[in-house]
Every structure is written in structure tokens, then in C-alpha cells.
Design a protein around this motif. Structure first.
Motif, PDB file in Angstrom:
ATOM      1  N   GLU A 182     -11.130  -5.509   0.445  1.00 44.95           N
ATOM      2  CA  GLU A 182     -11.925  -6.741   0.384  1.00 44.95           C
ATOM      3  C   GLU A 182     -11.307  -7.651  -0.689  1.00 44.95           C
ATOM      4  O   GLU A 182     -10.137  -7.978  -0.572  1.00 44.95           O
ATOM      5  N   ASP A 183     -12.069  -8.003  -1.754  1.00 45.71           N
ATOM      6  CA  ASP A 183     -11.510  -8.938  -2.742  1.00 45.71           C
ATOM      7  C   ASP A 183     -10.799  -8.249  -3.895  1.00 45.71           C
ATOM      8  O   ASP A 183     -10.238  -8.902  -4.773  1.00 45.71           O
ATOM      9  N   GLU A 184     -10.853  -6.937  -3.888  1.00 37.82           N
ATOM     10  CA  GLU A 184     -10.361  -6.210  -5.057  1.00 37.82           C
ATOM     11  C   GLU A 184      -8.975  -5.621  -4.807  1.00 37.82           C
ATOM     12  O   GLU A 184      -8.691  -5.117  -3.714  1.00 37.82           O
ATOM     13  N   ILE A 185      -8.121  -5.706  -5.835  1.00 39.58           N
ATOM     14  CA  ILE A 185      -6.805  -5.066  -5.722  1.00 39.58           C
ATOM     15  C   ILE A 185      -6.943  -3.623  -6.178  1.00 39.58           C
ATOM     16  O   ILE A 185      -7.381  -3.352  -7.302  1.00 39.58           O
ATOM     17  N   VAL A 186      -6.600  -2.703  -5.283  1.00 44.68           N
ATOM     18  CA  VAL A 186      -6.742  -1.273  -5.571  1.00 44.68           C
ATOM     19  C   VAL A 186      -5.395  -0.598  -5.327  1.00 44.68           C
ATOM     20  O   VAL A 186      -4.431  -1.241  -4.921  1.00 44.68           O
ATOM     21  N   GLY A 187      -5.354   0.721  -5.571  1.00 38.34           N
ATOM     22  CA  GLY A 187      -4.140   1.476  -5.292  1.00 38.34           C
ATOM     23  C   GLY A 187      -3.656   2.255  -6.497  1.00 38.34           C
ATOM     24  O   GLY A 187      -4.262   2.205  -7.569  1.00 38.34           O
ATOM     25  N   PRO A 247       0.828  -1.199   0.000  1.00 38.06           N
ATOM     26  CA  PRO A 247       0.000   0.000   0.000  1.00 38.06           C
ATOM     27  C   PRO A 247       0.873   1.265   0.000  1.00 38.06           C
ATOM     28  O   PRO A 247       1.953   1.230   0.571  1.00 38.06           O
ATOM     29  N   PRO A 248       0.488   2.360  -0.606  1.00 40.06           N
ATOM     30  CA  PRO A 248      -0.786   2.572  -1.302  1.00 40.06           C
ATOM     31  C   PRO A 248      -0.707   2.246  -2.799  1.00 40.06           C
ATOM     32  O   PRO A 248      -1.609   2.605  -3.538  1.00 40.06           O
ATOM     33  N   TYR A 249       0.365   1.591  -3.239  1.00 38.48           N
ATOM     34  CA  TYR A 249       0.494   1.293  -4.675  1.00 38.48           C
ATOM     35  C   TYR A 249      -0.404   0.132  -5.091  1.00 38.48           C
ATOM     36  O   TYR A 249      -1.040   0.177  -6.137  1.00 38.48           O
ATOM     37  N   GLU A 250      -0.428  -0.940  -4.264  1.00 42.12           N
ATOM     38  CA  GLU A 250      -1.339  -2.061  -4.544  1.00 42.12           C
ATOM     39  C   GLU A 250      -1.640  -2.790  -3.248  1.00 42.12           C
ATOM     40  O   GLU A 250      -0.741  -3.131  -2.498  1.00 42.12           O
ATOM     41  N   TYR A 251      -2.916  -2.994  -2.985  1.00 46.22           N
ATOM     42  CA  TYR A 251      -3.355  -3.686  -1.775  1.00 46.22           C
ATOM     43  C   TYR A 251      -4.798  -4.114  -1.982  1.00 46.22           C
ATOM     44  O   TYR A 251      -5.458  -3.676  -2.919  1.00 46.22           O
ATOM     45  N   TYR A 252      -5.240  -4.994  -1.083  1.00 45.90           N
ATOM     46  CA  TYR A 252      -6.615  -5.489  -1.199  1.00 45.90           C
ATOM     47  C   TYR A 252      -7.592  -4.582  -0.465  1.00 45.90           C
ATOM     48  O   TYR A 252      -7.366  -4.199   0.682  1.00 45.90           O
ATOM     49  N   GLU A 311      -4.856   1.911 -10.448  1.00 41.46           N
ATOM     50  CA  GLU A 311      -5.573   3.001 -11.146  1.00 41.46           C
ATOM     51  C   GLU A 311      -4.823   3.472 -12.386  1.00 41.46           C
ATOM     52  O   GLU A 311      -5.422   3.755 -13.423  1.00 41.46           O
ATOM     53  N   ILE A 312      -3.500   3.570 -12.278  1.00 39.04           N
ATOM     54  CA  ILE A 312      -2.717   3.987 -13.455  1.00 39.04           C
ATOM     55  C   ILE A 312      -2.861   2.923 -14.544  1.00 39.04           C
ATOM     56  O   ILE A 312      -3.058   3.237 -15.723  1.00 39.04           O
ATOM     57  N   ALA A 313      -2.803   1.660 -14.152  1.00 44.01           N
ATOM     58  CA  ALA A 313      -2.943   0.568 -15.125  1.00 44.01           C
ATOM     59  C   ALA A 313      -4.314   0.600 -15.795  1.00 44.01           C
ATOM     60  O   ALA A 313      -4.436   0.380 -17.000  1.00 44.01           O
ATOM     61  N   GLU A 314      -5.338   0.889 -15.007  1.00 42.65           N
ATOM     62  CA  GLU A 314      -6.700   0.973 -15.552  1.00 42.65           C
ATOM     63  C   GLU A 314      -6.778   2.077 -16.616  1.00 42.65           C
ATOM     64  O   GLU A 314      -7.335   1.879 -17.702  1.00 42.65           O
ATOM     65  N   GLY A 364       4.651  -5.660 -15.568  1.00 41.79           N
ATOM     66  CA  GLY A 364       4.828  -5.687 -14.120  1.00 41.79           C
ATOM     67  C   GLY A 364       4.655  -4.262 -13.630  1.00 41.79           C
ATOM     68  O   GLY A 364       5.398  -3.372 -14.044  1.00 41.79           O
ATOM     69  N   ILE A 365       3.616  -4.041 -12.815  1.00 46.51           N
ATOM     70  CA  ILE A 365       3.399  -2.694 -12.259  1.00 46.51           C
ATOM     71  C   ILE A 365       3.282  -2.888 -10.757  1.00 46.51           C
ATOM     72  O   ILE A 365       2.268  -3.399 -10.262  1.00 46.51           O
ATOM     73  N   ALA A 366       4.337  -2.537 -10.043  1.00 53.63           N
ATOM     74  CA  ALA A 366       4.411  -2.943  -8.634  1.00 53.63           C
ATOM     75  C   ALA A 366       5.324  -2.019  -7.842  1.00 53.63           C
ATOM     76  O   ALA A 366       6.143  -2.477  -7.054  1.00 53.63           O
ATOM     77  N   GLY A 367       5.192  -0.705  -8.069  1.00 49.92           N
ATOM     78  CA  GLY A 367       6.132   0.205  -7.416  1.00 49.92           C
ATOM     79  C   GLY A 367       7.545  -0.247  -7.712  1.00 49.92           C
ATOM     80  O   GLY A 367       8.420  -0.197  -6.850  1.00 49.92           O
TER      81      GLY A 367
END
Ligand code: GLN
Length: 291
Positions: free
Chosen positions: A89-94, A82-87, A98-101, A133-136
Motif C-alpha cells: 500500500e503506502d508503506e515501503i517494506v522489505g 522486492p523483496p528488499y524494498e517495495y510498496y 527492516e534492517i534499516a529500522e 543508501g540501502i537498496a540491495g
């Protein structure tokens, strides 16, 4: 199952890039070594606009991209950062999600996120299991031998988390040979600490959250990790502090297969547009508040 996909919304994004051209920070065309007169400043601004125009043209040229699954941009990440990628609930957000979206949308693709160990991301890009690969992920010389990186979209800083009141008060204290340093496996923190202090004193955990748990349990004396996850972990757990000292400053970018230059070019063009129109900054600002 590879097929060519035609990117959409280019006309709209080209117009946006032209309008926002002067705000682009990625151009390297201006010569800054000489004294700048007003005329030169104007020239530089024009050149910069041209550079954004060129980038948009390139994005039109690179419109046809091939992905692992037709119509899908498959992104590998480690959703414990977090805050780059985390759950949620069931969804990966961060930030990265959002940049990938936004990037996927520009390329006319649907985003799919695959959660994996950080240390598997580069090999998964290489083997064609995932597109990006998008993972900070920090750009390093070693990684550049195995994958390409897009232009950078964020800056990272390696920091040190300690228990409150720790005797470790600066980077210099990490030289103390009695100390154990917790890191996340395969990250730059892992690599730098192993190089600087020797592998024997560095304990690698599969992700940042488990490294922080080990610190709370007294199994290690500190954790070296990227600053924004550090802030999240310290907020979520009592009794921890981040030292007011920066270990290493880094650039985050997207890893892409060396065999997929068209995707790299399309992502860079889309990223330039999303930077020029303020989307990247507004995503960063949503998750990172100034202290
Ligand atoms: N920025 C660090 C690296 O690239 C850590 C990234 C992460 O753990 N997701 O190695």
C-alpha cells in the motif's frame, strides 16, 4: 540542521554481542592457513570473541553520530526491488527497510525512507541529501571511489529472466548479436552487460519492474537483474522464467558518505551486533524462502 545524537542501548547490545560472540562470521582474526589443532581452534574462538568485544567498544566510541536531520536516519532506496524494498500500500517494506529500522533503533534514531531512482542514490549520499543508501546495493570498486560501504549484510546474484521457451538458455547465448538485453539503469547488471556485450544491445529502464514490463511486451529478449527481485517478478507475471545460470555473484552493503566516518563505524558496530544475535538472518529468512 546538524546536531549530535547519542546512541542508546549500548550496554544491552554489548552483552548480547558477548554472548553471541562465537557465532560471529565477520572476524578475520583466526589464522586458517596452518593445520588446526584443538588448542588453536580454542584460541581462534577466543580471538573471535575478543574481536566482537572490540567491535562493541568501537560502537561505544562511535556513539555520537551526526545525521542530515537531527534524530533521524534518512535512507535512500528504490522501492521497486522486492523483496528488499517495495510498496505495501503506502508503506515501503522489505528486507532493507527492516534492517534499516533495526539499525536506526540501535543508533537511537528514527528511520525515514526516501524513494528515488536507483541511479540517484550514490549522488544523494554524496551531496548530503540522505544519510545512507540501502537498496540491495552491490559493493563495487567504482562506487567505493564515491562513497564508503559498511560490511556486507547479504549476497546477491545477477540472473537472466527470459520468456518461457526462449532460445536463450545460458549466459553464453547473450553473445548473440541480434539480442537486446533489458537492465535497470545504473545497476551492476547494466554495467556488466554494457561491458560484456556493448551499450548498443543494452536497454536501461528506470527500475526492475519497467524492465520486466518491456520483456513482457517483447521490447527486449531478456532482463539481467538480481536474483531475488527476479524471483518476485517471475512469480507476479505469467510466461517468464529464470535461467538456471548465475551471471555474477555480489555483496550487498550500505552506502555512507565519505564525510561521515562516525556513522559508518556506528552502523558497522550495530550491524555486527544484529548479525551476532541472529536478527539479520531472521529478517532475510522472513522474505527469502529456500527453494
Ligand atoms: N545489486 C544491484 C546494484 O547494486 C541492483 C540494485 C538495485 O537495483 N536496487 O547495482
Amino acid at each position: 540542521m546538524k546536531k549530535k545524537i547519542l546512541s542508546a542501548v549500548l550496554c544491552v547490545s554489548m552483552a548480547a554481542a558477548l554472548l553471541a560472540g562465537c557465532g560471529s562470521s565477520s572476524s578475520t582474526s583466526a589464522d586458517t592457513t596452518e593445520e588446526t589443532t584443538e588448542e588453536e581452534t580454542e584460541e581462534a574462538a577466543e580471538e573471535e570473541t575478543e574481536a566482537v568485544e572490540e567491535a562493541s567498544e568501537e560502537s561505544a566510541e562511535a556513539a555520537e553520530v551526526t545525521t542530515v536531520t537531527e534524530g533521524v536516519l534518512t535512507m535512500g532506496t528504490n522501492a521497486a526491488f522486492p523483496p528488499y524494498e517495495y510498496y505495501d500500500e503506502d508503506e515501503i517494506v522489505g528486507i532493507d527497510a527492516e534492517i534499516a529500522e533495526a539499525l536506526a533503533e540501535k543508533l537511537g534514531l528514527t528511520l525515514e525512507i526516501v524513494d528515488m531512482d536507483f541511479s540517484s542514490i550514490i549522488t544523494s549520499v554524496q551531496s548530503g541529501k540522505i544519510d545512507v543508501g540501502i537498496a540491495g546495493m552491490t559493493v563495487t570498486e567504482d562506487r567505493l571511489e564515491n562513497v564508503n560501504f559498511t560490511d556486507s549484510y547479504a549476497t546477491g546474484v545477477q540472473v537472466i529472466i527470459v520468456p518461457e521457451g526462449s532460445e536463450i538458455t545460458s549466459v553464453d547465448d547473450l553473445s548473440n548479436e541480434d539480442l537486446l538485453i533489458g537492465v535497470q539503469e545504473g545497476t551492476t547488471g547494466h554495467i556488466y552487460c554494457s561491458d560484456d556485450y556493448g551499450e548498443d544491445r543494452v536497454i536501461a529502464y528506470t527500475n526492475g519492474a519497467t524492465a520486466v514490463q518491456a520483456l513482457l511486451q517483447g521490447k527486449v529478449d531478456c532482463v539481467v537483474i538480481d536474483q531475488q527481485p527476479a524471483i518476485s517478478f517471475v512469480e507476479a507475471n505469467e510466461g517468464l522464467a529464470i535461467l538456471d545460470t548465475e551471471y555474477v555473484i555480489e555483496e550487498y552493503a550500505i552506502a555512507v558518505s565519505k564525510d561521515n566516518e562516525a556513522l559508518l563505524d556506528a552502523l558497522n558496530a550495530a550491524l555486527a551486533e544484529l548479525t551476532a544475535d541472529g536478527t539479520v538472518q531472521s529478517i532475510l529468512d522472513t522474505y527469502i524462502t529456500a527453494e
